[in-house]
Design an enzyme around this catalytic site. Sequence first.
Site, PDB file in Angstrom:
ATOM      1  N   GLU A  44       5.534  -0.607 -13.764  1.00 34.20           N
ATOM      2  CA  GLU A  44       4.339  -0.005 -13.865  1.00 34.20           C
ATOM      3  C   GLU A  44       4.351   1.086 -15.122  1.00 34.20           C
ATOM      4  OE1 GLU A  44       1.192   3.149 -11.329  1.00 34.20           O
ATOM      5  OE2 GLU A  44       3.238   2.546 -10.626  1.00 34.20           O
ATOM      6  N   LYS A 125      -4.668  -1.257 -11.375  1.00 33.63           N
ATOM      7  CA  LYS A 125      -4.682  -0.857 -10.007  1.00 33.63           C
ATOM      8  C   LYS A 125      -5.708  -0.750  -9.282  1.00 33.63           C
ATOM      9  CE  LYS A 125      -0.996   2.617  -8.555  1.00 33.63           C
ATOM     10  NZ  LYS A 125      -0.419   3.626  -9.010  1.00 33.63           N
ATOM     11  N   CYS A 161       1.766  -1.047  -7.542  1.00 36.49           N
ATOM     12  CA  CYS A 161       2.350   0.472  -6.851  1.00 36.49           C
ATOM     13  C   CYS A 161       1.821   0.648  -5.225  1.00 36.49           C
ATOM     14  CB  CYS A 161       2.751   1.530  -7.578  1.00 36.49           C
ATOM     15  SG  CYS A 161       3.807   2.731  -6.937  1.00 36.49           S
TER      16      CYS A 161
END
Length: 583
Positions: A44, A125, A161
């Site tokens: 990330e 994200k 994540c």
Amino acid sequence: MPQLRLALNQIDSHVGDIAANADSIVHWTRHSAEQGAHLVAFPEMVLTGYPVEDLALRESFVDASRTALVGLAARLAAEGLGELPVVVGYLDRSEKAARYGQPAGAPLNAAAVLHRGGVVLRFAKHHLPNYGVFDEFRYFVPGDTLPVVRVHGVDVALAICEDLWQDGGRVPATRSAGAGLLVSINASPYERNKDDVRLELVRKRAQEAGCTLAYLAMTGGQDELVFDGDSIVVDRDGEVVARAPQFTEGCVLVDLDLPAAAARPVEGVVDDGLRIDRAVLSEEPVPAYEPEVTGGYADRLDDDEEVYTALVVGLRAYVRKNGFRSVLVGLSGGIDSALVAAIACDAVGARNVYGISMPSKYSSDHSRGDAAELARRTGLDLRTVPIVPMFDAYMGSLGLTGLAEENLQSRLRGTMLMAVSNQEGHLVLAPGNKSELAVGYSTLYGDSVGAYGPIKDVYKSDVFRLAKWRNEAAEERGQVPPIPENSISKPPSAELRPDQVDTDSLPDYDVLDAVLARYVDRDQGLEQIVAVGFERQLVARTLRMVDTAEYKRRQYPPGTKISAKGFGKDRRLPITNGWRERA
């Protein structure tokens, strides 16, 4: 079933140093290609480093990230790596208004797939964490797609994540889309026992997604955060296929047998309103081959080694990334400074660790001797500079008594450490532990002086345990234990007055730390703590000390976070605060 060799590059990155991070991505992509990888992934925001905090709000930095991504794609192709799909995390911006207060142009925690010199797929994200050390809802707007890239006849869904840590979103959407593999890129900070939680999470999400799941994590450190790697690949039933080493940079390669992509793929909107965004890179499966790499299952570190390693990695990253080559420690002969010195020697090498013993008229002979013995055992550079002449000069001018006299000694030592740091360029390490910081048992501008506190998030009882572990580990390797036994066994003392010991002012550390763990780490109140068996007066006194020391903690330097709630971003309380737990 189609085969795919996946390369998970578990690497460190440097916040803000986009050029160096791009170089690292090229290096590890080349390594992956040499190992025969068919798909390569990086953590990330690896291109910018993580977390970027308010850099995300700086237009020039977002522009630099976006430009570097395009340049990276072209560079990979120019260096003969263009046929290899590469998943890279970076900082982007939205092209449309997302929510009130964040119009078009708001930052995105994003990732992209690079192929044949171009950016073939971008996504942001979806779930944004807003707890603990995370402020992502402050900076970013959420992504609204499920990215799916077809590689050699396999549909690979992508996530970032927190998309795994929260229910819903991309995990069930992956099942709806019929993907054969879900790759999640992460920069999930280390904390104690998180590796077990992470493994169970990955297993659960693989079963929910109905496919093999690859969880790629970052290594290294950034300010107070340390990243432990521990990348994991599990099959659709949650069985572990591969698990990477902890705190180690490297490439995890794994050969996977995966289901072929559907002839008529699912399109449109699926779970949580996510729209499937597809990119087809290659339809034909790779020619069948004999699997050669399984990724392996790296041995797990035991609890004390894991924590100690995190402290070493965190300090090393802070020193190196801030341009320092050496560190300076005030050595009292006590357990805290001894453990800090041992960590520093392991982090940057004993030849780069400098210690100063600064005895006063109250310093015991054994404390001076223990500091010298520590230097002999570790090989660090030690000098002795008594503070008695300076102390006498101040006392002659000011006539201080009591606590002011005690604290003067500590502040003289802090002044000396900073003077040597200015003269010689060493980074000063503060030796305070979490127990002392919690109750304010430290001197502002004295033992709190320093640029970094390696054991800031370590309770005193854990300091003793880690010191014992480090010595035992040395003995097992046939090395000299770095910490003198006397530093471990003698009663802790600040040695600022005759015959002083810590228990003159504080409860026994085992009891104190148990109370602090409940109040600081778990946010339990007085009645909850008393209800489990602690004496009411002791609890009330301890909580009062914690509450009144907030102004001190706010001025303490950063230090490696190893717990679920360290002092700093995790625990944010007002300094001016009239609330007290009632006894």
